[in-house]
Each structure stands twice: as C-alpha cells, then as structure tokens.
Design an enzyme around this catalytic site. Structure first.
Site, mmCIF file in Angstrom:
data_model
loop_
_atom_site.group_PDB
_atom_site.id
_atom_site.type_symbol
_atom_site.label_atom_id
_atom_site.label_comp_id
_atom_site.label_asym_id
_atom_site.label_seq_id
_atom_site.Cartn_x
_atom_site.Cartn_y
_atom_site.Cartn_z
ATOM 1 N N THR A 148 0.829 -1.210 0.000
ATOM 2 C CA THR A 148 0.000 0.000 0.000
ATOM 3 C C THR A 148 0.862 1.257 0.000
ATOM 4 O OG1 THR A 148 -1.473 1.282 1.436
ATOM 5 C CG2 THR A 148 -0.093 -0.318 2.523
ATOM 6 N N ASP A 149 0.296 2.340 -0.503
ATOM 7 C CA ASP A 149 1.015 3.624 -0.456
ATOM 8 C C ASP A 149 1.077 4.184 0.966
ATOM 9 O OD1 ASP A 149 -1.670 4.352 -0.181
ATOM 10 O OD2 ASP A 149 -1.624 5.896 -1.735
ATOM 11 N N GLU A 150 0.289 3.582 1.896
ATOM 12 C CA GLU A 150 0.234 4.138 3.253
ATOM 13 C C GLU A 150 1.559 3.960 3.992
ATOM 14 O OE1 GLU A 150 -3.462 3.501 5.324
ATOM 15 O OE2 GLU A 150 -4.539 3.181 3.450
ATOM 16 N N TYR A 173 -1.734 -0.303 11.019
ATOM 17 C CA TYR A 173 -1.867 -0.998 9.722
ATOM 18 C C TYR A 173 -0.660 -0.736 8.838
ATOM 19 C CZ TYR A 173 -3.271 -1.532 4.818
ATOM 20 O OH TYR A 173 -3.296 -1.846 3.486
ATOM 21 N N LYS A 217 2.351 -3.269 7.414
ATOM 22 C CA LYS A 217 2.609 -3.463 5.983
ATOM 23 C C LYS A 217 4.045 -3.047 5.650
ATOM 24 C CE LYS A 217 0.173 -4.556 3.028
ATOM 25 N NZ LYS A 217 -0.217 -5.877 2.467
HETATM 26 P P1 NAD Z 1 -9.622 -7.290 2.469
HETATM 27 O O1 NAD Z 1 -9.614 -6.970 3.928
HETATM 28 O O2 NAD Z 1 -10.829 -7.004 1.675
HETATM 29 O O3 NAD Z 1 -9.318 -8.856 2.286
HETATM 30 C C1 NAD Z 1 -8.316 -9.512 3.009
HETATM 31 C C2 NAD Z 1 -8.465 -11.009 2.767
HETATM 32 O O4 NAD Z 1 -7.396 -11.660 3.468
HETATM 33 C C3 NAD Z 1 -9.778 -11.590 3.298
HETATM 34 O O5 NAD Z 1 -10.303 -12.501 2.372
HETATM 35 C C4 NAD Z 1 -9.355 -12.305 4.573
HETATM 36 O O6 NAD Z 1 -10.178 -13.412 4.893
HETATM 37 C C5 NAD Z 1 -7.944 -12.742 4.211
HETATM 38 N N1 NAD Z 1 -7.103 -12.942 5.399
HETATM 39 C C6 NAD Z 1 -6.965 -12.106 6.469
HETATM 40 N N2 NAD Z 1 -6.097 -12.652 7.350
HETATM 41 C C7 NAD Z 1 -5.669 -13.821 6.816
HETATM 42 C C8 NAD Z 1 -4.758 -14.816 7.238
HETATM 43 N N3 NAD Z 1 -4.117 -14.719 8.425
HETATM 44 N N4 NAD Z 1 -4.535 -15.873 6.440
HETATM 45 C C9 NAD Z 1 -5.197 -15.999 5.263
HETATM 46 N N5 NAD Z 1 -6.081 -15.103 4.826
HETATM 47 C C10 NAD Z 1 -6.316 -14.011 5.573
HETATM 48 O O7 NAD Z 1 -8.343 -6.583 1.878
HETATM 49 P P2 NAD Z 1 -8.133 -5.926 0.437
HETATM 50 O O8 NAD Z 1 -8.666 -4.539 0.456
HETATM 51 O O9 NAD Z 1 -8.578 -6.880 -0.599
HETATM 52 O O10 NAD Z 1 -6.545 -5.793 0.401
HETATM 53 C C11 NAD Z 1 -5.741 -6.848 -0.146
HETATM 54 C C12 NAD Z 1 -4.281 -6.443 -0.073
HETATM 55 O O11 NAD Z 1 -4.080 -5.251 -0.823
HETATM 56 C C13 NAD Z 1 -3.811 -6.136 1.356
HETATM 57 O O12 NAD Z 1 -2.506 -6.666 1.500
HETATM 58 C C14 NAD Z 1 -3.789 -4.610 1.423
HETATM 59 O O13 NAD Z 1 -2.794 -4.170 2.309
HETATM 60 C C15 NAD Z 1 -3.445 -4.285 -0.018
HETATM 61 N N6 NAD Z 1 -3.941 -2.963 -0.485
HETATM 62 C C16 NAD Z 1 -5.263 -2.642 -0.342
HETATM 63 C C17 NAD Z 1 -5.716 -1.424 -0.830
HETATM 64 C C18 NAD Z 1 -7.177 -1.043 -0.724
HETATM 65 O O14 NAD Z 1 -7.527 0.102 -1.055
HETATM 66 N N7 NAD Z 1 -8.061 -1.935 -0.335
HETATM 67 C C19 NAD Z 1 -4.823 -0.530 -1.435
HETATM 68 C C20 NAD Z 1 -3.482 -0.889 -1.558
HETATM 69 C C21 NAD Z 1 -3.048 -2.128 -1.087
HETATM 70 P P1 TYD Z 2 -10.768 4.082 4.220
HETATM 71 O O1 TYD Z 2 -11.730 3.633 3.173
HETATM 72 O O2 TYD Z 2 -10.877 3.477 5.594
HETATM 73 O O3 TYD Z 2 -9.301 3.929 3.626
HETATM 74 P P2 TYD Z 2 -7.862 4.444 4.188
HETATM 75 O O4 TYD Z 2 -8.013 4.884 5.597
HETATM 76 O O5 TYD Z 2 -7.023 3.216 4.066
HETATM 77 O O6 TYD Z 2 -7.451 5.552 3.262
HETATM 78 O O7 TYD Z 2 -10.932 5.666 4.406
HETATM 79 C C1 TYD Z 2 -10.774 6.536 3.294
HETATM 80 C C2 TYD Z 2 -10.828 7.947 3.825
HETATM 81 O O8 TYD Z 2 -12.161 8.198 4.287
HETATM 82 C C3 TYD Z 2 -9.922 8.203 5.017
HETATM 83 O O9 TYD Z 2 -9.417 9.527 4.920
HETATM 84 C C4 TYD Z 2 -10.843 8.071 6.218
HETATM 85 C C5 TYD Z 2 -12.174 8.557 5.669
HETATM 86 N N1 TYD Z 2 -13.379 7.925 6.255
HETATM 87 C C6 TYD Z 2 -14.436 8.726 6.688
HETATM 88 O O10 TYD Z 2 -14.378 9.979 6.620
HETATM 89 N N2 TYD Z 2 -15.552 8.111 7.178
HETATM 90 C C7 TYD Z 2 -15.660 6.755 7.284
HETATM 91 O O11 TYD Z 2 -16.696 6.250 7.792
HETATM 92 C C8 TYD Z 2 -14.568 5.945 6.826
HETATM 93 C C9 TYD Z 2 -14.641 4.450 6.919
HETATM 94 C C10 TYD Z 2 -13.459 6.586 6.307
#
Ligand code: NAD
Ligand code: TYD
Length: 363
Positions: free
Chosen positions: A144-146, A169, A173
């Site tokens: 992630t970019d975070e 988080y 990561k």
């Molecule tokens: P998500 O929370 O929707 O899904 C996570 C999945 O991992 C779920 O299916 C969960 O059951 C599984 N999981 C959790 N713990 C586990 C474990 N111990 N063993 C096996 N499976 C496990 O997450 P996502 O949004 O799909 O993100 C996927 C990846 O992409 C993550 O590594 C996250 O850091 C990265 N990422 C997400 C975003 C975003 O915007 N969602 C952006 C950049 C990177």
């Molecule tokens: P989120 O979807 O949780 O992603 P991330 O924190 O990983 O960027 O949140 C996106 C943005 O929205 C973040 O600045 C937090 C804000 N946010 C709200 O304002 N209200 C909400 O209920 C949630 C879940 C997030």
C-alpha cells in the site's frame, strides 16, 4: 540477485493469498478466466473480510481451488508448497482496515508481518533450485502507499520516497515490505512489490469509505465523515490495480518496486458528495436528498492528510495506465452496489454491526 528487464515470468501454478477478500477476489475472477492454462490456489482464512460468495462465478473452474487456512500457519503453508508445485505467489492476505488497526493492532502484526515472513520462508526453501532459471519463480507482495506516510498539499509518493508509516496498519505493511526486500537481498528470492493507492469497485467490505457511503445512503442512515472531510485520497478502480499486478508479475524486473495510482485525487467530502448525488439519481430520489445524511464525526487518531502517487515508473517501464476514467469507474461502482443489495445485506451481519457500534463508541 538476477535483475534484468528481459526476464519474463510465466506463472504455471499460483498461490493467491487472501483471494476471498476485495482485491483478491477481483484478481481471481479476472485471472482464472484470462489464463485457463494456469492453476490458481486460493489460501484464505475467511476472516470477517473474506467471502466465498465473491467467487461463485469461478468456484467450479478446472483451474481454481480454494483452501481455507492462515498464511501464518507455517506447517500448512509448507505443506502446500511441497504438494502443489507453486511457481508464483501473489500475496494479498492482510488485515486491511486502518480503523480496526487502531482498535486492535496485534492481529495486524500477526497476519501482515508474521504471515508474510511465513510465506517468504516457505518460498525460499521450496524454490531452492531457483538459480537454474531466474524467471521460473516469483513472489509478488501486494502493498500500500500508506507505508510512505502522509503528504501535505503538494508532492507525490514515488519509488524513492522514504518509508514513514504512521498507523498500526501501515507499520505492519511496512514491516512486511522490508522483509520481502530482505529476502530478495539476502537469499536472492525473486520478488516484486507494488504499493497502490486506495482501491474501489465491486466486493469491497462496507467498513471502507465508498461502500459504506453507498450502503448507509441506501438505508437512509447517517454517513460519517471524519473531521472536516478535507483529507485527500487517490482512488483507483480495482480492475486497474489487478491488471497492473498482472503486468508487473509477468514483465516486471525481479526485485523492483512499482507504485500504482489512479491520478484521481479527491477530498473525502467531495467524493462523498458526488457518491450521494449518484445514489439519489439511481434510486430516483429528489436531487440532494441524501446530502442530508452527511454527519461530521470525531476524526480518526493520527489521520493521514493526503496520499498521492507518481506512477511514471510503471507507465514508462511496462506501459500500464488505468483504463477506467474516474467518473465512469465511480458511477459503475455505485450501480454495482445498488444492483447487488443481497451481497451488501449478507456482509452486513451481526459481527459487522457490532464492529460498527464499537467504531462509533470510539468516537
Ligand atoms: P480485504 O480486507 O478485503 O481482504 C483480506 C483477505 O485476506 C480476506 O479474504 C481475509 O479473509 C484474508 N485474510 C486475512 N487474514 C488472513 C490470514 N491470516 N490468512 C489468510 N487469509 C487471511 O483486503 P483488500 O482490500 O482486498 O486488500 C488486499 C491487499 O491489498 C492487502 O494486503 C492490502 O494491504 C493491499 N492494499 C489494499 C488497498 C485497498 O484500497 N483496499 C490498497 C493498496 C493495497
Ligand atoms: P478508508 O476507506 O478506511 O481507507 P484508508 O483509511 O485506508 O485511506 O478511508 C478513506 C478515507 O475516508 C480516510 O481519509 C478516512 C475517511 N473515512 C471517513 O471519513 N468516514 C468513514 O466512515 C470511513 C470508513 C473513512
């Protein structure tokens, strides 16, 4: 370590971790059908965020198999490597929600950091013959970019930006990214890392901003905005992210990091306002109705102000660009959730509602 842009990786058998979650299920839905001659094994613990309903379209595919289990279970992971002949790992599994990491950080260390190291250990032992053919194996770490912290009004994250994680988080990561690089440097493991901005699209658990807004608007519940809503995120459609992973996996230089972004920065308030207007339009409500649901709540502790990505390297090196325009992608996403209310109802179960209550009690 091998480092040549001419090394093309041809996956034969892919371990996808976390394939029942948001991005993992979108990845599998695309890749299982795109590559019928490649085997995909989905290892997922099925936490609250994992949902096999996401994968019904491919559950009977000849080249797809599901295994329920924990990426931090070393015995299980080693057994899978020993028996399945993985050439490739695409590692999505994670605890992924910043707000949950503030409430309970240890699960993030366990899955995101320990789980990643467990997979790296299994891969380095199973792929001990890798010097025979450097293109044969690849460990793709989805990050992630975070990990780069928070930007002010100007500037972008790039591959050169120093790590500065600021939430449990992002710290977990960042630790996992460091381990992936350490395994590449120390053991020569052929790795790729991508750091992507905020994804949106189908099958995202409605604890995250976009599906939460749509779900609450649909049910005419308050739409919470943290602080003043001036925090900025860069939003990328999940299909574009999955296609970026596919390109990097096959044609990326082993050992390299690629930043992936949507060039689509919006303040939270602007984004929510736009989504609510679209919900009203689709549901045939008078314009502006759902804006009344906006509720400003106490800010997230340590809330990062802005994320923005310079994806020049990925574009110049591998030719990737987002295919969705921000407007089309967001509109399609609103339509998807409103067309798939049974999915929203199914994930909005008692455990989710308990979490939501807890989140509000914390504010
Ligand atoms: P998500 O929370 O929707 O899904 C996570 C999945 O991992 C779920 O299916 C969960 O059951 C599984 N999981 C959790 N713990 C586990 C474990 N111990 N063993 C096996 N499976 C496990 O997450 P996502 O949004 O799909 O993100 C996927 C990846 O992409 C993550 O590594 C996250 O850091 C990265 N990422 C997400 C975003 C975003 O915007 N969602 C952006 C950049 C990177
Ligand atoms: P989120 O979807 O949780 O992603 P991330 O924190 O990983 O960027 O949140 C996106 C943005 O929205 C973040 O600045 C937090 C804000 N946010 C709200 O304002 N209200 C909400 O209920 C949630 C879940 C997030």
């Amino acid at each position: 370590m091998t480092s040549s842009s001419s090394v093309i990786h041809h996956p034969a058998c892919v371990l996808v971790t976390g394939g029942a979650g948001f991005i993992g299920s979108n990845f599998l839905l695309r890749m299982v059908r795109r590559y019928p001659n490649v085997q995909f094994v989905n290892l997922d613990k099925l936490t609250y965020a994992g949902n096999l309903m996401n994968l019904t379209a491919i559950e009977d595919a000849h080249n797809y198999q599901f295994v329920q289990g924990d990426v931090a279970d070393a015995a299980l992971v080693q057994e899978l490597f020993a028996t399945r002949g993985f050439t490739t790992v695409v590692h999505f599994a994670a605890e992924s929600h910043v707000d949950r990491s503030i409430l309970a950080p240890l699960a993030f260390v366990q899955t995101n950091t320990m789980g990643t190291v467990t997979l790296l250990e299994a891969a380095r032992h199973a792929w001990a013959d890798r010097d025979d053919d450097p293109a044969r194996y690849r460990f793709f770490h989805v990050s992630t970019d975070e990990v780069f912290g928070s930007l002010g009004d100007d500037g972008f994250f790039s591959e050169e930006t120093a790590y500065d994680p600021r939430s449990p988080y992002s710290a977990s990561k960042a630790a996992s990214d460091h381990f992936v690089r350490a395994y590449a440097h120390t053991y020569g493991l052929p790795v790729s890392i991508s750091n992507c901005s905020n994804n949106y699209g189908p099958y995202q658990f409605p604890e995250k901003l976009i599906p939460l807004v749509i779900m609450n608007a649909l049910h005419e519940r308050p739409v919470p905005i943290y602080g003043k809503g001036d925090n900025i995120r860069d939003w990328l459609h999940v299909h574009d992210h999955c296609d970026a992973i596919d390109v990097i996996l096959r044609r990326g230089t082993p050992g390299e990091t690629y930043l992936v972004g949507g060039n689509n920065e919006r303040s939270n308030l602007d984004l929510v306002t736009m989504l609510l207007d679209q919900v009203d339009e689709v549901l045939g409500r008078p314009a502006g109705t759902s804006q009344q649901l906006i509720t400003f709540v106490k800010d997230r502790p340590g809330h990062d102000f802005r994320y923005a990505i310079d994806a020049t390297h990925l574009r110049d090196a591998l030719g990737w660009q987002p295919q969705y325009s921000p407007e089309d992608g967001l509109r399609a996403t609103v339509n998807w959730y409103l067309d798939n209310q049974p999915w929203l109802d199914a994930v909005n179960d008692a455990s989710y509602r308990a979490y939501y209550e807890q989140q509000y009690a914390a504010r």
